[in-house]
Scaffold this motif. Structure first.
Motif, PDB file in Angstrom:
ATOM      1  N   ASP A  83       0.831  -1.201   0.000  1.00 35.40           N
ATOM      2  CA  ASP A  83       0.000   0.000   0.000  1.00 35.40           C
ATOM      3  C   ASP A  83       0.865   1.249   0.000  1.00 35.40           C
ATOM      4  O   ASP A  83       1.866   1.331   0.720  1.00 35.40           O
ATOM      5  N   THR A  85       2.151   4.614   1.062  1.00 37.69           N
ATOM      6  CA  THR A  85       2.132   5.270   2.376  1.00 37.69           C
ATOM      7  C   THR A  85       3.029   6.494   2.337  1.00 37.69           C
ATOM      8  O   THR A  85       4.091   6.483   1.701  1.00 37.69           O
ATOM      9  N   VAL A 102      -2.991   3.159   4.208  1.00 39.26           N
ATOM     10  CA  VAL A 102      -4.041   2.188   4.489  1.00 39.26           C
ATOM     11  C   VAL A 102      -3.681   1.500   5.801  1.00 39.26           C
ATOM     12  O   VAL A 102      -2.662   0.809   5.887  1.00 39.26           O
ATOM     13  N   TYR A 103      -4.516   1.680   6.834  1.00 36.02           N
ATOM     14  CA  TYR A 103      -4.170   1.262   8.184  1.00 36.02           C
ATOM     15  C   TYR A 103      -4.805  -0.057   8.618  1.00 36.02           C
ATOM     16  O   TYR A 103      -4.644  -0.474   9.765  1.00 36.02           O
ATOM     17  N   ASP A 104      -5.536  -0.698   7.730  1.00 37.42           N
ATOM     18  CA  ASP A 104      -6.326  -1.864   8.144  1.00 37.42           C
ATOM     19  C   ASP A 104      -5.503  -2.933   8.838  1.00 37.42           C
ATOM     20  O   ASP A 104      -5.951  -3.527   9.824  1.00 37.42           O
ATOM     21  N   LYS A 109      -3.005   1.736  15.222  1.00 37.42           N
ATOM     22  CA  LYS A 109      -3.611   2.693  14.294  1.00 37.42           C
ATOM     23  C   LYS A 109      -3.222   4.115  14.684  1.00 37.42           C
ATOM     24  O   LYS A 109      -3.127   4.452  15.874  1.00 37.42           O
TER      25      LYS A 109
END
Length: 583
Positions: A83, A85, A102-104, A109
């Motif tokens: 992703d 970043t 994208v932190y999923d 977090k």
């Protein structure tokens, strides 16, 4: 891969990067003298920025704390576990990151900052995120486990940290356990073995400290040898038991001190009476001798004496000689009666004293008998105090003995654990032979291609853990060591490019190529271009223009197509990466 590096500093020269090989070249300005260098152009500063954004320390001497930079943000856009970043950091807020991505899958977090609308995360948590997304590290690792910063430093070496001294160490200050744990992890070995071995080392160090202090240091009175303590413990137990028996049979006599004083007084009285009897016996002996020897004068002696008196004093001689004789008899008889009276008195006193002495002695014996069967309260108290002291000494000896036994037992156990660790290590190397062989072959191939043969990667199980070394025939030079570092780092980059998660890049400073000849520099860059393209990782290299120009490449290799367009040079003020003089 890293896509771009930017800054809020207006004069900063932003850099966009491509996949595969990226050459960041520092030119020599037209007016530069032979003495000028490109050390201030920003090549190493580019690597500092990458390291800074990826969570390195920001101590007081860091360039990001300089007055001209402290309030500026430095940003990097890169792929993190697939992703895109972006992360930013400044020296003023060195403990906080501003992130966008994208932190999923992140274990921690970021939090939304209400005023700025930015997503923020602490540097500590940022390292946890990077470790999880780049190396698949758990977020709850114990001490002496692989860490993101140690692992990353094999992919972004820093010359200022001593990263170009040994291939196995990414810093001159890196400890042996850290090398073993992190290289075991990077090379696919069971790093827990090195972790457990470090825990054994710590226990051994503690035991050694205790032993050293026991010989005369702070713990000199706390521990000792098991055999010596056993003897002292046995003797102390005997003393305690003996005192217990004495106390169990002890009868307290309240009048003990009064009786003891009376017995002493009686002894003095008896002694005085004995002395008086001795004197009287001597007196009797003398008087009896006088009684025996004393007699009246003979008649011839008296007659002679009278004749003399008559001649001298005729008028005085008026009495008869017989009268004189009777007179002398009377005197002698009276004297004998008197002396005999004194003798009789002395004998009487002796008899009286002996009766008194006998009576006093009877009383004294009674008292002594009583004292022998009983004791005074203070004596009993002293015995109790002595028992308490001896019991305390005994308990201390028991603790010392137990501690000494534990030390010896732990020492034996640690020796056994070390042997078991080595056995586990040997088994692990055998079980993972395929993984190790791949690393060894890759390293060997790079080594032979750069220079006929400049070293072999050797991994051995030793008593002190896994040993990672590079064996070289002949004398090592700086150029040979740098080639070994290149081959080692490139091996790690290739191996990790095959993993599901990886950093996705390898960064080398121009210092790595110092000491290499032009042909070796060319070969190294060709290998970097080839391997990064083949395995899909990014290889970023900073170089001086003369290093690139002198490098000997294969005829079909065009190094210029990998050169980044950013223009940095040794101009004093604006030529560097920051576009200004840093102070």
């Amino acid at each position: 891969m890293i896509h771009s590096i930017t800054s809020s500093l207006k004069s900063f020269k932003s850099i966009s990067l491509n996949s595969g090989l990226n050459l960041i070249v520092a030119d020599k300005s037209e007016n530069a003298s032979d003495r000028q260098t490109r050390n201030g152009s920003g090549k190493s500063s580019l690597i500092r920025i990458i390291d800074f954004v990826l969570g390195s320390k920001c101590d007081a001497d860091s360039i990001f704390r300089f007055d001209s930079l402290i309030n500026e943000h430095f940003s990097m856009s890169f792929d993190l576990n697939g992703d895109r970043t972006t992360a930013s950091r400044s020296g003023q807020e060195k403990s906080r990151m501003v992130v966008d991505g994208v932190y999923d899958d992140w274990p921690v977090k970021p939090k939304l900052h209400r005023d700025s609308g930015e997503e923020r995360i602490s540097v500590t948590n940022w390292r946890t995120v990077l470790g999880s997304q780049m190396f698949d590290l758990p977020d709850d690792t114990d001490s002496y486990s692989p860490t993101f910063r140690s692992l990353l430093s094999y992919f972004v070496r820093r010359d200022s940290s001593g990263g170009f001294q040994e291939a196995q160490k990414q810093s001159s200050k890196q400890q042996n356990w850290d090398v073993q744990v992190n290289l075991s992890f990077l090379l696919g070995l069971d790093w827990q073995i090195s972790h457990e071995l470090q825990l054994i080392r710590l226990k051994e160090k503690s035991l050694e400290t205790l032993r050293r202090e026991a010989k005369g240091g702070a713990l000199g009175n706390l521990v000792g040898h098991v055999g010596e303590l056993r003897t002292r413990l046995t003797v102390a137990e005997r003393h305690v038991n003996k005192l217990k028996v004495e106390l169990e049979g002890f009868e307290v006599l309240p009048e003990y001190r009064e009786l003891e004083q009376e017995a002493s007084t009686l002894a003095v009285q008896i002694s005085e009476l004995t002395n008086q009897n001795t004197l009287d016996r001597e007196k009797i002996e003398t008087l009896e001798k006088v009684l025996v020897e004393e007699r009246p004068p003979l008649q011839s002696e008296l007659a002679g004496m009278y004749r003399e008196i008559g001649i001298i004093l005729p008028e005085l001689v008026t009495r008869q000689l017989n009268d004189v004789k009777e007179f002398h008899k009377a005197i002698l008889k009276n004297r004998q009666l008197h002396l005999q009276g004194e003798v009789d008195d002395a004998r009487s006193q002796i008899s009286t004293r002996e009766e008194t002495m006998a009576r006093l002695d009877v009383r004294r014996r009674e008292i002594l008998s009583t004292l022998a069967a009983h004791g005074a309260l203070d004596q009993y108290t002293r015995l109790q105090e002595e028992l308490s002291r001896q019991q305390a000494t005994l308990e201390e000896l028991r603790k010392k003995s137990e501690l000494a036994r534990q030390l010896e037992s732990q020492s034996t156990e640690l020796t056994i654990e070390r042997a078991q660790i080595k056995k586990q290590l040997t088994t692990d190397l055998d079980d993972r032979a395929a993984t190790l062989n791949e690393a060894i072959i890759i390293f060997e191939d790079f080594s032979q291609r750069i220079s006929d043969h400049e070293g072999s990667l050797v991994i051995e199980p030793k008593d002190n853990g896994p040993e990672f070394s590079i064996v070289v025939e002949g004398k090592e030079s700086k150029g040979i060591r740098n080639m070994q570092i290149f081959c080692f780092d490139m091996t790690l980059a290739v191996l990790w490019a095959k993993q599901d998660k990886s950093p996705g890049f390898l960064v080398h400073d121009s210092h790595l190529f110092d000491g290499m000849d032009s042909r070796q520099v060319g070969k190294a860059l060709e290998i970097g271009a080839e391997q990064s393209a083949k395995h899909g990782f990014q290889y970023i290299v900073t170089l001086n223009s003369d290093q690139l120009e002198a490098a000997e490449f294969s005829p079909d290799f065009d190094a210029q197509r990998f050169r980044n367009p950013v223009a940095i040079n040794d101009a004093s003020d604006t030529g560097g990466l920051f576009g200004m003089r840093i102070h």
